[in-house]
Design a protein around this motif. Structure first.
Motif: not given
Length: 512
Positions: A283-311
């Protein structure tokens, strides 16, 4: 003959209390009894458990290894050629895995350092939590020991998948063993994990087994009353995948009801400390790479397997705009957690820890905007602890296997061009509905067991909460609703009305 006053102990007699025998599911579960015919029939009345080398834990571990091996065999068509020669064949054969594809796509084939080195493809940094990234990196180091860096890429990808599979096998055995040892008198319930078809089919799709293994070990530590070890393992599991931190929510409410705040505080501090120890060096020496998991989870669109995809597919909603789905998912998850908290505080008897842990993870899966097929691994050991009934477990597993086949057939349909091999969108939506229905079915049974403790198979033997650790057998300190009314009724003194009616009143209250 010794006198009535003789309290001496005959020679050779042990004064230690006898441990009650293990619960034999073949005596209590019709499906387990029927299945046992393959190996000689139900556990006999005169059988002696625990003798010899074949202990329940060892049997469960060996079965888990065998099923994991069958899962690897199921991936054989892809290992030989389908991962490398065309997109749709790995879907029509239902043997897809992220592992060989991400060996090159996430820079491991080029020796890039996760989170520190920028990638050149569709993802600028590795989109996995730090401990999972370390797991992937260790597998790449092992791969480099057996392959040449300038060798055939296909051979290196195969070797990378094998290295990961070997490490994931260790995780699978840990999960099975920890589940077998969590409920002391019910080790055979772990066969639900070892024999789960969805577990074998999805074990090597991704790296989820690492977090599942750490969570299973944490549950075992809590059972043994080792709160610091529990917290450390939950912190490490959260550093590998986000979902394990959710288990702390129901644990807080259960500790509130039992007045065990000190144990919860110790576990929370251990979890926070372990998570920071793993994450801070990145987190400290590579903040951009570290936070990728969290930013990707937020920006990820409606995807496979969810009832949101059916809607989305049915109505066209949420196309290109993920923010409403993020908001709605959070709101639904908060409501589900509020319901679980109400159940924990108002149930007539304090629910078991494993029951609420299963419910909160299931709620996250049901409300999330994506459901990858390997997410079923999160629930399998919790389901075995929360609702150890073969019929219900297999109904749920059948739904998950149908979803496993459905997602690959849908991807085959979308990647096969005009040939349209596989399932169209309507067929895939049915597979999603089956997955949702199976999970909701198991959740409903767990909730019923919490509200009607006499229906709980674990408590049928007189146990309270064998996975509860400091909660097991602890009296309630804070309750609400029906539980509070029942507690007040139990504590009310019998009114004294005097005369001949006093004895009759006592008899009526005592039920005579």
């Amino acid at each position: 003959m010794p006198s009535a006053e003789d309290t001496s102990v005959p020679p050779g007699t042990s004064l230690a209390p006898q441990e009650p025998p293990d619960v034999a599911p073949t005596r209590r579960d019709r499906i387990a009894a029927a299945g046992s015919e393959l190996i000689g029939g139900p556990f006999g009345r005169w059988a002696v458990p625990g003798g010899g080398w074949w202990t329940p834990v060892r049997v469960v571990a060996l079965v888990a290894i065998g099923m994991f091996a069958l899962g690897m065999v199921q991936k054989l068509p892809c290992y030989d050629w389908a991962w490398f020669r065309g997109a749709s064949s790995q879907y029509t054969r239902a043997c897809y895995s992220d592992i060989p594809h991400l060996f090159q796509a996430r820079g491991f084939s080029d020796g890039l350092v996760p989170y520190f080195d920028r990638l050149n493809g569709d993802m600028d940094y590795l989109e996995y939590p730090v401990l999972t990234g370390l797991f992937m990196e260790v597998a790449s180091w092992i791969t480099s020991l057996f392959t040449s860096g300038d060798g055939d890429l296909m051979g290196r990808e195969q070797a990378y998948w094998m290295a990961n599979a070997a490490m994931l096998l260790v995780c699978a055995v840990i999960i099975a063993v920890c589940t077998a040892r969590t409920h002391r008198r019910r080790p055979w319930d772990a066969l639900l994990v070892a024999l789960a078809p969805a577990f074998a089919l999805t074990a090597t799709i991704n790296w989820d087994l690492l977090a599942v293994a750490l969570t299973a070990a944490a549950m075992l530590m809590w059972t043994r009353g080792r709160t610091v070890a529990f917290g450390i393992l939950i912190g490490l599991a959260t550093a590998a995948k986000l979902y394990p931190v959710l288990i702390l929510g129901p644990l807080l409410v259960l500790c509130w009801r039992a007045g065990r705040f000190r144990a919860f505080g110790t576990a929370l501090l251990g979890a926070a400390g372990a998570w920071l120890v793993v994450n801070l060096p990145v987190m400290l020496p590579a903040p951009e790479g570290w936070k990728k998991f969290y930013t990707f989870s937020q920006s990820r669109p409606v995807d496979f397997g969810s009832f949101w995809l059916i809607i989305s597919q049915r109505t066209g909603a949420f196309n290109g705009d993920v923010h409403p789905v993020n908001t709605y998912s959070i709101v639904l998850m908060v409501l589900a957690c509020a319901g679980i908290a109400a159940l924990a505080l108002a149930a007539p008897r304090r629910p078991r820890f494993a029951q609420l842990a299963f419910l909160v993870v299931a709620a996250f899966i049901l409300t999330n905007k994506v459901y990858s097929p390997q997410y079923v691994l999160w629930l399998v050991p919790l389901a075995a602890l929360a609702r150890p009934r073969w019929r219900d477990f297999l109904v749920w597993q059948a739904c998950e296997v149908m979803y496993f086949l459905g997602i690959w057939m849908y991807l085959a349909y979308t990647t096969s061009g005009d040939a349209h091999k596989g399932l169209p969108a309507a067929g895939y939506q049915l597979a999603i509905a089956l997955h949702l229905a199976g999970t909701l079915y198991l959740c409903a049974l767990v909730v019923r067991d919490a509200l009607l403790p006499e229906r709980d198979p674990v408590r049928a033997d007189g146990a309270d909460d064998p996975s509860g650790g400091v909660l097991d057998g602890a009296p309630d300190v804070f309750v609400v609703g029906e539980a509070a009314r029942g507690r007040r009724t139990a504590e009310e003194p019998v009114p004294r009305i005097g005369g001949a009616d006093e004895a009759a009143e006592r008899d009526a209250v005592s039920g005579r």
